[in-house]
Design a protein around this motif. Structure first.
Motif, mmCIF file in Angstrom:
data_model
loop_
_atom_site.group_PDB
_atom_site.id
_atom_site.type_symbol
_atom_site.label_atom_id
_atom_site.label_comp_id
_atom_site.label_asym_id
_atom_site.label_seq_id
_atom_site.Cartn_x
_atom_site.Cartn_y
_atom_site.Cartn_z
ATOM 1 N N GLN A 166 0.821 -1.205 0.000
ATOM 2 C CA GLN A 166 0.000 0.000 0.000
ATOM 3 C C GLN A 166 0.858 1.259 0.000
ATOM 4 O O GLN A 166 0.535 2.250 -0.668
ATOM 5 C CB GLN A 166 -0.923 0.000 1.223
ATOM 6 C CG GLN A 166 -1.926 1.140 1.237
ATOM 7 C CD GLN A 166 -2.868 1.090 0.054
ATOM 8 O OE1 GLN A 166 -3.496 0.070 -0.215
ATOM 9 N NE2 GLN A 166 -2.966 2.189 -0.678
ATOM 10 N N ALA A 167 1.969 1.235 0.744
ATOM 11 C CA ALA A 167 2.865 2.394 0.758
ATOM 12 C C ALA A 167 3.417 2.659 -0.639
ATOM 13 O O ALA A 167 3.496 3.819 -1.078
ATOM 14 C CB ALA A 167 4.001 2.152 1.745
ATOM 15 N N ARG A 168 3.773 1.607 -1.335
ATOM 16 C CA ARG A 168 4.292 1.771 -2.696
ATOM 17 C C ARG A 168 3.216 2.311 -3.635
ATOM 18 O O ARG A 168 3.488 3.166 -4.497
ATOM 19 C CB ARG A 168 4.827 0.433 -3.201
ATOM 20 C CG ARG A 168 6.098 -0.011 -2.479
ATOM 21 C CD ARG A 168 6.456 -1.430 -2.816
ATOM 22 N NE ARG A 168 7.734 -1.810 -2.217
ATOM 23 C CZ ARG A 168 8.156 -3.064 -2.058
ATOM 24 N NH1 ARG A 168 7.393 -4.056 -2.495
ATOM 25 N NH2 ARG A 168 9.320 -3.310 -1.503
ATOM 26 N N LEU A 169 1.993 1.818 -3.481
ATOM 27 C CA LEU A 169 0.900 2.308 -4.324
ATOM 28 C C LEU A 169 0.602 3.775 -4.031
ATOM 29 O O LEU A 169 0.341 4.563 -4.951
ATOM 30 C CB LEU A 169 -0.354 1.456 -4.085
ATOM 31 C CG LEU A 169 -0.319 0.032 -4.642
ATOM 32 C CD1 LEU A 169 -1.548 -0.744 -4.194
ATOM 33 C CD2 LEU A 169 -0.227 0.040 -6.163
ATOM 34 N N ASP A 170 0.632 4.153 -2.755
ATOM 35 C CA ASP A 170 0.395 5.557 -2.400
ATOM 36 C C ASP A 170 1.473 6.459 -2.988
ATOM 37 O O ASP A 170 1.190 7.579 -3.440
ATOM 38 C CB ASP A 170 0.362 5.707 -0.878
ATOM 39 C CG ASP A 170 -0.912 5.125 -0.274
ATOM 40 O OD1 ASP A 170 -1.912 5.007 -1.010
ATOM 41 O OD2 ASP A 170 -0.897 4.780 0.923
ATOM 42 N N ALA A 171 2.709 5.989 -2.983
ATOM 43 C CA ALA A 171 3.795 6.776 -3.577
ATOM 44 C C ALA A 171 3.583 6.936 -5.074
ATOM 45 O O ALA A 171 3.786 8.028 -5.639
ATOM 46 C CB ALA A 171 5.137 6.101 -3.296
ATOM 47 N N GLN A 172 3.163 5.852 -5.722
ATOM 48 C CA GLN A 172 2.914 5.918 -7.161
ATOM 49 C C GLN A 172 1.760 6.864 -7.476
ATOM 50 O O GLN A 172 1.817 7.658 -8.426
ATOM 51 C CB GLN A 172 2.606 4.512 -7.688
ATOM 52 C CG GLN A 172 2.208 4.428 -9.157
ATOM 53 C CD GLN A 172 3.371 4.708 -10.093
ATOM 54 O OE1 GLN A 172 4.457 5.075 -9.654
ATOM 55 N NE2 GLN A 172 3.139 4.540 -11.384
ATOM 56 N N ARG A 173 0.700 6.822 -6.670
ATOM 57 C CA ARG A 173 -0.441 7.720 -6.889
ATOM 58 C C ARG A 173 -0.041 9.176 -6.695
ATOM 59 O O ARG A 173 -0.449 10.049 -7.477
ATOM 60 C CB ARG A 173 -1.581 7.358 -5.944
ATOM 61 C CG ARG A 173 -2.838 8.193 -6.166
ATOM 62 C CD ARG A 173 -3.965 7.772 -5.269
ATOM 63 N NE ARG A 173 -3.650 8.005 -3.865
ATOM 64 C CZ ARG A 173 -4.486 7.703 -2.867
ATOM 65 N NH1 ARG A 173 -5.652 7.152 -3.135
ATOM 66 N NH2 ARG A 173 -4.142 7.944 -1.620
ATOM 67 N N ALA A 174 0.757 9.445 -5.670
ATOM 68 C CA ALA A 174 1.203 10.816 -5.429
ATOM 69 C C ALA A 174 2.029 11.323 -6.607
ATOM 70 O O ALA A 174 1.873 12.474 -7.051
ATOM 71 C CB ALA A 174 2.010 10.879 -4.134
ATOM 72 N N ARG A 175 2.885 10.470 -7.135
ATOM 73 C CA ARG A 175 3.716 10.880 -8.270
ATOM 74 C C ARG A 175 2.844 11.202 -9.483
ATOM 75 O O ARG A 175 3.072 12.207 -10.187
ATOM 76 C CB ARG A 175 4.712 9.770 -8.609
ATOM 77 C CG ARG A 175 5.703 10.156 -9.715
ATOM 78 C CD ARG A 175 6.485 8.951 -10.193
ATOM 79 N NE ARG A 175 5.628 7.990 -10.866
ATOM 80 C CZ ARG A 175 5.224 8.110 -12.130
ATOM 81 N NH1 ARG A 175 5.589 9.175 -12.840
ATOM 82 N NH2 ARG A 175 4.465 7.187 -12.682
ATOM 83 N N LEU A 176 1.833 10.373 -9.730
ATOM 84 C CA LEU A 176 0.967 10.577 -10.891
ATOM 85 C C LEU A 176 0.126 11.848 -10.737
ATOM 86 O O LEU A 176 -0.062 12.606 -11.697
ATOM 87 C CB LEU A 176 0.060 9.360 -11.076
ATOM 88 C CG LEU A 176 0.770 8.069 -11.499
ATOM 89 C CD1 LEU A 176 -0.212 6.906 -11.490
ATOM 90 C CD2 LEU A 176 1.410 8.220 -12.867
ATOM 91 N N MET A 177 -0.379 12.085 -9.527
ATOM 92 C CA MET A 177 -1.174 13.301 -9.314
ATOM 93 C C MET A 177 -0.327 14.550 -9.492
ATOM 94 O O MET A 177 -0.773 15.541 -10.088
ATOM 95 C CB MET A 177 -1.791 13.272 -7.913
ATOM 96 C CG MET A 177 -2.932 12.283 -7.752
ATOM 97 S SD MET A 177 -3.709 12.400 -6.131
ATOM 98 C CE MET A 177 -5.058 11.226 -6.321
ATOM 99 N N ALA A 178 0.889 14.520 -8.965
ATOM 100 C CA ALA A 178 1.780 15.668 -9.129
ATOM 101 C C ALA A 178 2.115 15.880 -10.598
ATOM 102 O O ALA A 178 2.206 17.014 -11.077
ATOM 103 C CB ALA A 178 3.055 15.456 -8.318
ATOM 104 N N GLU A 179 2.273 14.782 -11.330
ATOM 105 C CA GLU A 179 2.566 14.894 -12.760
ATOM 106 C C GLU A 179 1.383 15.486 -13.521
ATOM 107 O O GLU A 179 1.556 16.254 -14.468
ATOM 108 C CB GLU A 179 2.911 13.511 -13.317
ATOM 109 C CG GLU A 179 3.366 13.526 -14.759
ATOM 110 C CD GLU A 179 3.800 12.157 -15.244
ATOM 111 O OE1 GLU A 179 3.906 11.968 -16.480
ATOM 112 O OE2 GLU A 179 4.036 11.272 -14.393
#
Length: 307
Positions: free
Chosen positions: A140-153
């Motif tokens: 879940q931590a990895r998925l949250d990091a990926q989601r944050a990166r995509l939203m910022a992008e």
């Protein structure tokens, strides 16, 4: 079938069956599986008489009724007689539960042994579940990091637009698209976008890196970001590295609880702030305000920033 090694019947009846590791055949439990024992003895006799081919039996059954045949060796003298009543065979680590189940015979062991084995199995199962939960936290931590990166992008895409108005409203536009896609409120989407932008800040790169590694959950990352608010931008990178080391230590056993983490991070932030807490509080009070944000259909958000 001989019962070599057992005391005479009259002596056996005067003692408790448990002393020999047996189930009392007159008990309710004993009467329940005596017919199954008869089937077991019939298998043994059929094998000895050549009426039953060893290959016709399941490997687990053959290993229980005729271990010498399953292992391809001669029958030893010590194995003659009913191995079902041999205490060595009844040892829970010698005969697995699967072998008993394959034959359909309840293992005639002490109640204490059965209860202990059941407790051990429950504890092992519980430990496996806990390990699985820990693994889901990492995922879940990895998925949250990926989601944050995509939203910022997504925000950055709007910020690179040739339209000045779109560039100024990039976070709001991204939040609107996310709200529509995820079926969440505009307010929730905006909060996620702001969180993603904060995590994407190069100054807090250690926080996002720890999330990508699965060592830092979203809640702990949020605690680091909250504690970093009063830290000057010039010292933010050093603070983020120190805070991440506290929130996600290499040794998981040293990881503090969320309340304890918040307190430690607040104390840490004071070491990186240029102004003392009392001065910052006095300045913050001057920024107190109340905002009304329309959301349509005659409704609005009432937001207050107060001491």
């Amino acid at each position: 079938m001989s019962l070599d090694g057992l005391p005479p019947d009259d002596e056996l009846l005067t003692k408790e069956y448990e002393e020999y590791g047996f189930v009392d055949p007159l008990s309710h439990e004993g009467r329940a599986f005596l017919p199954v024992i008869d089937d077991y003895l019939a298998l043994v006799e059929g094998l000895e008489a050549g009426e039953i081919e060893p290959d016709s039996l399941a490997p687990a059954v053959l290993a229980l009724v005729a271990p010498h045949l399953s292992e391809g060796r001669p029958l030893e003298a010590a194995e003659t007689g009913s191995t079902l009543l041999d205490p060595a065979v009844l040892d829970p680590w010698t005969v697995s539960a699967g072998e008993w189940e394959a034959l359909g015979i309840p293992a005639p062991r002490h109640d204490d042994d059965l209860a202990g084995a059941a407790r051990a199995l429950r504890l092992e199962h519980a430990a496996e579940i806990v390990r699985a939960i820990e693994e889901t936290e990492v995922d879940q931590a990895r998925l949250d990091a990926q989601r944050a990166r995509l939203m910022a992008e997504l925000v950055q895409i709007h910020e690179r637009s040739g339209d000045l108005q779109r560039r100024l409203e990039a976070p709001a536009l991204a939040a609107s698209e996310i709200a529509a896609a995820l079926r969440v409120s505009q307010r929730t989407a905006r909060a996620r976008v702001e969180e993603a932008r904060a995590l994407a800040d190069p100054a807090v790169a250690p926080v996002l890196a720890a999330m990508r590694a699965g060592r830092l959950t979203r809640q702990r990352a949020a605690a680091v970001l909250d504690a970093a608010i009063p830290v000057p931008s010039a010292r933010l990178e050093d603070f983020a590295a120190a805070a991440t080391a506290i929130a996600a230590p290499e040794d998981p056993d040293r990881r503090p609880t969320l309340p304890a983490l918040g307190q430690r991070l607040k104390r840490l932030a004071e070491d990186y702030c240029e102004e003392p807490l009392a001065a910052r509080r006095a300045k913050a009070v001057t920024d107190r305000r109340v905002q009304v944000t329309p959301v349509g259909d005659g409704m609005c958000y009432l937001t207050a920033l107060l001491p």
